[in-house]
Design a protein around this motif. Structure first.
Motif, PDB file in Angstrom:
ATOM      1  N   ILE A 194     -26.646  32.357  62.870  1.00 44.83           N
ATOM      2  CA  ILE A 194     -26.312  31.547  61.687  1.00 44.83           C
ATOM      3  C   ILE A 194     -26.370  32.430  60.440  1.00 44.83           C
ATOM      4  O   ILE A 194     -27.214  33.311  60.320  1.00 44.83           O
ATOM      5  CB  ILE A 194     -27.244  30.322  61.497  1.00 44.83           C
ATOM      6  N   ASN A 195     -25.404  32.198  59.566  1.00 40.97           N
ATOM      7  CA  ASN A 195     -25.378  32.895  58.285  1.00 40.97           C
ATOM      8  C   ASN A 195     -25.618  31.826  57.224  1.00 40.97           C
ATOM      9  O   ASN A 195     -24.767  30.968  56.974  1.00 40.97           O
ATOM     10  CB  ASN A 195     -24.020  33.578  58.086  1.00 40.97           C
ATOM     11  N   VAL A 196     -26.810  31.844  56.641  1.00 39.88           N
ATOM     12  CA  VAL A 196     -27.252  30.791  55.738  1.00 39.88           C
ATOM     13  C   VAL A 196     -26.894  31.189  54.308  1.00 39.88           C
ATOM     14  O   VAL A 196     -27.402  32.186  53.789  1.00 39.88           O
ATOM     15  CB  VAL A 196     -28.784  30.593  55.860  1.00 39.88           C
ATOM     16  N   LEU A 197     -26.018  30.433  53.688  1.00 41.14           N
ATOM     17  CA  LEU A 197     -25.575  30.792  52.338  1.00 41.14           C
ATOM     18  C   LEU A 197     -26.606  30.370  51.302  1.00 41.14           C
ATOM     19  O   LEU A 197     -27.355  29.417  51.501  1.00 41.14           O
ATOM     20  CB  LEU A 197     -24.228  30.131  52.029  1.00 41.14           C
ATOM     21  N   ARG A 198     -26.587  31.067  50.204  1.00 41.07           N
ATOM     22  CA  ARG A 198     -27.446  30.754  49.076  1.00 41.07           C
ATOM     23  C   ARG A 198     -26.914  29.523  48.352  1.00 41.07           C
ATOM     24  O   ARG A 198     -25.721  29.415  48.069  1.00 41.07           O
ATOM     25  CB  ARG A 198     -27.416  31.960  48.135  1.00 41.07           C
ATOM     26  N   ILE A 199     -27.807  28.577  48.058  1.00 41.35           N
ATOM     27  CA  ILE A 199     -27.417  27.420  47.246  1.00 41.35           C
ATOM     28  C   ILE A 199     -27.625  27.788  45.776  1.00 41.35           C
ATOM     29  O   ILE A 199     -28.712  28.224  45.387  1.00 41.35           O
ATOM     30  CB  ILE A 199     -28.248  26.181  47.630  1.00 41.35           C
ATOM     31  N   GLN A 200     -26.584  27.641  44.998  1.00 41.72           N
ATOM     32  CA  GLN A 200     -26.665  28.087  43.603  1.00 41.72           C
ATOM     33  C   GLN A 200     -26.870  26.910  42.669  1.00 41.72           C
ATOM     34  O   GLN A 200     -26.156  25.915  42.739  1.00 41.72           O
ATOM     35  CB  GLN A 200     -25.391  28.857  43.241  1.00 41.72           C
ATOM     36  N   LYS A 201     -27.846  27.075  41.802  1.00 41.89           N
ATOM     37  CA  LYS A 201     -28.234  25.995  40.892  1.00 41.89           C
ATOM     38  C   LYS A 201     -27.058  25.443  40.111  1.00 41.89           C
ATOM     39  O   LYS A 201     -26.929  24.243  39.928  1.00 41.89           O
ATOM     40  CB  LYS A 201     -29.282  26.512  39.897  1.00 41.89           C
ATOM     41  N   ILE A 254     -32.941  34.973  48.313  1.00 43.53           N
ATOM     42  CA  ILE A 254     -33.301  33.726  48.988  1.00 43.53           C
ATOM     43  C   ILE A 254     -33.872  32.710  48.002  1.00 43.53           C
ATOM     44  O   ILE A 254     -34.674  33.066  47.150  1.00 43.53           O
ATOM     45  CB  ILE A 254     -34.373  34.030  50.064  1.00 43.53           C
ATOM     46  N   ASN A 255     -33.434  31.466  48.110  1.00 43.04           N
ATOM     47  CA  ASN A 255     -34.156  30.351  47.481  1.00 43.04           C
ATOM     48  C   ASN A 255     -35.131  29.809  48.511  1.00 43.04           C
ATOM     49  O   ASN A 255     -34.783  28.901  49.282  1.00 43.04           O
ATOM     50  CB  ASN A 255     -33.197  29.211  47.112  1.00 43.04           C
ATOM     51  N   ARG A 256     -36.312  30.355  48.585  1.00 43.95           N
ATOM     52  CA  ARG A 256     -37.278  29.904  49.576  1.00 43.95           C
ATOM     53  C   ARG A 256     -37.588  28.423  49.363  1.00 43.95           C
ATOM     54  O   ARG A 256     -37.802  27.997  48.232  1.00 43.95           O
ATOM     55  CB  ARG A 256     -38.562  30.720  49.490  1.00 43.95           C
ATOM     56  N   GLY A 257     -37.583  27.669  50.433  1.00 47.14           N
ATOM     57  CA  GLY A 257     -37.864  26.245  50.319  1.00 47.14           C
ATOM     58  C   GLY A 257     -36.645  25.413  49.966  1.00 47.14           C
ATOM     59  O   GLY A 257     -36.753  24.200  49.841  1.00 47.14           O
ATOM     60  N   VAL A 258     -35.495  26.038  49.795  1.00 44.60           N
ATOM     61  CA  VAL A 258     -34.281  25.241  49.609  1.00 44.60           C
ATOM     62  C   VAL A 258     -33.426  25.430  50.862  1.00 44.60           C
ATOM     63  O   VAL A 258     -33.569  24.685  51.816  1.00 44.60           O
ATOM     64  CB  VAL A 258     -33.516  25.618  48.326  1.00 44.60           C
ATOM     65  N   GLU A 259     -32.597  26.456  50.893  1.00 47.13           N
ATOM     66  CA  GLU A 259     -31.731  26.586  52.062  1.00 47.13           C
ATOM     67  C   GLU A 259     -32.472  27.201  53.255  1.00 47.13           C
ATOM     68  O   GLU A 259     -32.000  27.141  54.388  1.00 47.13           O
ATOM     69  CB  GLU A 259     -30.475  27.408  51.732  1.00 47.13           C
ATOM     70  N   ILE A 260     -33.621  27.785  53.031  1.00 46.89           N
ATOM     71  CA  ILE A 260     -34.368  28.416  54.116  1.00 46.89           C
ATOM     72  C   ILE A 260     -35.859  28.371  53.752  1.00 46.89           C
ATOM     73  O   ILE A 260     -36.221  28.519  52.582  1.00 46.89           O
ATOM     74  CB  ILE A 260     -33.867  29.869  54.357  1.00 46.89           C
ATOM     75  N   ASP A 261     -36.694  28.128  54.751  1.00 44.04           N
ATOM     76  CA  ASP A 261     -38.133  28.043  54.489  1.00 44.04           C
ATOM     77  C   ASP A 261     -38.801  29.412  54.619  1.00 44.04           C
ATOM     78  O   ASP A 261     -38.299  30.299  55.314  1.00 44.04           O
ATOM     79  CB  ASP A 261     -38.787  27.090  55.496  1.00 44.04           C
ATOM     80  N   ALA A 287     -37.749  32.622  56.868  1.00 45.02           N
ATOM     81  CA  ALA A 287     -37.374  33.883  56.233  1.00 45.02           C
ATOM     82  C   ALA A 287     -38.248  35.035  56.718  1.00 45.02           C
ATOM     83  O   ALA A 287     -37.821  36.190  56.774  1.00 45.02           O
ATOM     84  CB  ALA A 287     -37.464  33.749  54.709  1.00 45.02           C
ATOM     85  N   GLU A 288     -39.495  34.716  57.078  1.00 42.47           N
ATOM     86  CA  GLU A 288     -40.442  35.749  57.526  1.00 42.47           C
ATOM     87  C   GLU A 288     -40.402  35.966  59.038  1.00 42.47           C
ATOM     88  O   GLU A 288     -41.066  36.873  59.551  1.00 42.47           O
ATOM     89  CB  GLU A 288     -41.868  35.360  57.123  1.00 42.47           C
ATOM     90  N   GLU A 323     -35.644  34.947  42.353  1.00 41.59           N
ATOM     91  CA  GLU A 323     -36.119  35.658  43.529  1.00 41.59           C
ATOM     92  C   GLU A 323     -37.592  35.993  43.358  1.00 41.59           C
ATOM     93  O   GLU A 323     -38.044  36.310  42.259  1.00 41.59           O
ATOM     94  CB  GLU A 323     -35.314  36.944  43.696  1.00 41.59           C
ATOM     95  N   SER A 324     -38.361  35.931  44.437  1.00 39.58           N
ATOM     96  CA  SER A 324     -39.774  36.252  44.342  1.00 39.58           C
ATOM     97  C   SER A 324     -39.956  37.753  44.187  1.00 39.58           C
ATOM     98  O   SER A 324     -39.108  38.552  44.582  1.00 39.58           O
ATOM     99  CB  SER A 324     -40.506  35.765  45.578  1.00 39.58           C
ATOM    100  N   LEU A 325     -41.095  38.116  43.595  1.00 42.15           N
ATOM    101  CA  LEU A 325     -41.438  39.517  43.393  1.00 42.15           C
ATOM    102  C   LEU A 325     -41.355  40.301  44.696  1.00 42.15           C
ATOM    103  O   LEU A 325     -40.779  41.395  44.750  1.00 42.15           O
ATOM    104  CB  LEU A 325     -42.860  39.570  42.820  1.00 42.15           C
ATOM    105  N   ILE A 326     -41.928  39.743  45.746  1.00 39.74           N
ATOM    106  CA  ILE A 326     -41.967  40.485  47.003  1.00 39.74           C
ATOM    107  C   ILE A 326     -40.573  40.609  47.616  1.00 39.74           C
ATOM    108  O   ILE A 326     -40.227  41.649  48.184  1.00 39.74           O
ATOM    109  CB  ILE A 326     -42.973  39.814  47.977  1.00 39.74           C
TER     110      ILE A 326
END
Lengths: 311, 311, 311
Positions: free
Chosen positions: B217-224, B265-272, B276-277, C86-89
């Motif tokens: 899967i290629n998860v796109l960035r959601i843009q504000k 990455i928007n952590r917690g939006v399109e990917i947790d 991501a880790e 984006e986060s610092l890390i």
């Protein structure tokens, strides 16, 4: 050339100007990749310190330095110590103390490069100071004229536009007169300083007569901010009176004058699309020659030999 | 590869895409310092001209150029002649006239790199144009997939998110289809353009079914900024429906799909965070591969041989 | 030196600090062009990531890297992914994945370089974090003192000004104490943290007594933003009480104390023109030494030998 700084063309001799122009020729071959990039300035560091933004001139100097294998340092004044209220001389001394040898400076006030040169061991190159001088622009204009006519002497060169606010005009006048050209300045009376005729240039307000007379015209950029201050009644009116249009060129019939413009062009104001695209217009040649003369200046100030470039 | 420009993947053949991917492999070894930096592009000058800010992509191109010993020129559009109203083509011609050979351009309008390529002698690389293409992003995605599966053919790849506004999606679709993958696009109906199925991709609005189907899967960035225009009802709701969460991955039990994201990455939006880790997420691999494919593109456009890189 | 990072002087041994100072000596000769630039870091990439603007420190690091033939990448945080949330890390991992080996970071929050170092394989150099440390500034101060006195041990060094908000003061205290100097901090009581005497420094609020005692003074910059928060009643009053004026120097009669200032100088506030221009003031020496110690740090972190620099 035994000089340490390039502050303006007013103080250079004809011989010194010719040395720079002659040195620029092999430099141009490097830009065109006819000969390989050379490490002439390896180990030297060139810094650009611009108090007025100009990607065009700054990039030209930085590429010139890189083509000669110098290191470059680009000092962004907007985010620098200048904001913290540091004095100009403290900024300059800091740059010098970091090991920079050549400083390229642009400043909105006339005389700043001279002032800096008096307070530093670095070589200083004036990249434009107020309405005073912009010597490398005039050098590239001279180079471009010589490239086409193989001489400057006795050519008729007209500088057209806002003479009053133009350091390009001033540096061109010094350079052209020293090399023996005849110079006319042409523009609205409100934009021609009264004392300019004392320098030995003709003053003209009629564009048709100017074009009929000239071998070369250097069309200055009309700057929006000037209009706001009441020097111009409007861009359309300016174009009607002083714009270099297709019709104006056609009036000259078979006479092909050379057209210079320092760029960036306001198409449809001081010059028309058709004219800017014509083979007589040297705009892109001027850009290439700008890198070449800046390479020559860097090379000579760094101690390069006058007697032919040994690269 | 006999091309002069890299404008999009739509116009490349499968063979050309594979040439770039094959060339990127030794380039990656240079980045990882398994083999030494090489002077393949010494004496060449690469300029980046970005009309949209992007430190990430710009830095990737500049490092790619530096790893090959090219000189770089970074043109900051915000403070450049563009402000002075200079036309796009005048800007490009100026850069060309300064001796730049390869121009990397990003622009908010689709088609600008093509337009530039038609008006310059420089090689032009599209670093993103409007909603049209972002070819080097797709190339690094393809490289990353191939690195893990040793092939692209017959793989099932899902592109998830805002397909409508995504040049990354479009370039990926072209590249994946040309190399024989099956492609599904998945996202909210308002963000999937109706004509996309004509390209030969499956359209899906259900994330669970998509994940059950996919190898990659290629998860796109959601843009504000999209949200403000009413395409999305909210980030939380988006996450509920299309976010790649720990629970979603766990539902797949032993099936380990490969997860790509173009970053940031928007952590917690399109990917947790957890996803991501996870070792399945290739985000940092993609960054490294991005430099590698850009090195390959620079090398090939500059005339490097197809038959194995001789470095 | 077997360290991977330079995060602060608190954690370094006296021997490690001396190794850096000894290594900086030949580096200074490179800056002064007494010996030629060397390719010690060729093929290495150094990135600067500054969350606070500082042309001065950033340029010093970049020139240091260039003098050692490293490639540099300047990450402009104002226009980078940081804006996109984006986060610092994530930012740091992206830089690492691009092939950067040494990261120079400045951040307004104390502890950020330590945090980054724990999450990356790159070498991290702290270029200033909050009110915590600015180790290369202290190293250049130590170098400048040693250059004049040939030792640090048993020297009396006073740090004067806003101790509370100064990472320069903290790093200097650690370095000076480790090398055996006696340290006094002197400033308005509101700007001296109460716990500082526990470190082993003398606290003094009277400038005359401090000057009478000291061999060296390090005059901190007074920052305007502090005044707004009520720590200072006014610049004029500050100057009356703690400014290093001509009169203060004259009171010392034949005793010539060494005067350091991290720059940029607020002339007429914490230090007078006459003093800044006196031969006792080391401001420009410090700038040169700053490039030298940064070269030394880059060299040692990149694996350079302790036993004399082999360049």
């Amino acid at each position: 050339m035994k000089r340490k700084h390039l502050l303006g063309l007013q103080e250079l001799s004809a011989e010194e100007i010719n040395t720079i122009l002659d040195t620029a020729r092999p430099m141009r071959d490097i830009i065109m990749r006819d000969i390989k990039k050379v490490p002439t300035l390896r180990g030297k560091t060139v810094a650009t310190l611009f108090y007025e933004p100009s990607t065009r001139t700054r990039s030209s100097f930085e590429l010139a330095a890189k083509f000669l294998s110098a290191d470059t340092l680009s000092l962004n004044v907007a985010v620098s110590s200048v904001q913290k209220g540091e004095s100009l001389i403290d900024t300059v001394r800091t740059i010098e103390a970091m090991g920079v040898e050549i400083l390229v400076v642009r400043h909105q006030q006339s005389g700043v490069p001279q002032f800096i040169a008096a307070h530093t061991k670095m070589s200083v190159i004036n990249a434009g100071d107020g309405f005073h001088e912009h010597p490398t622009q005039a050098l590239l204009d001279l180079y471009t004229i010589k490239q086409k006519f193989y001489k400057i002497k006795d050519l008729r060169v007209a500088i057209i536009g806002d003479i009053f606010h133009s350091r390009v005009a001033r540096s061109n006048i010094w350079g052209l007169l020293k090399l023996g050209a005849e110079v006319t300045v042409c523009g609205p009376p409100s934009l021609i300083p009264v004392e300019i005729s004392k320098l030995g240039v003709r003053v003209e307000t009629n564009l048709d007569r100017t074009l009929a007379w000239a071998d070369v015209i250097n069309v200055l950029r009309i700057q929006k901010e000037r209009q706001d201050k009441g020097y111009l009644t409007g861009f359309d009116e300016y174009r009607d009176w002083y714009g270099i249009t297709r019709e104006k060129l056609n009036q000259l019939q078979n006479k092909k004058i050379l057209i210079l413009h320092p760029g960036p062009i306001n198409r449809g104001v001081e010059i028309d699309d058709y004219v800017a695209e014509s083979p007589q217009a040297m705009v892109n040649e001027q850009v290439t020659n700008g890198v070449a003369v800046r390479m020559a200046v860097l090379y000579l100030l760094a101690g390069g030999s006058d007697n032919g470039v040994t690269i």
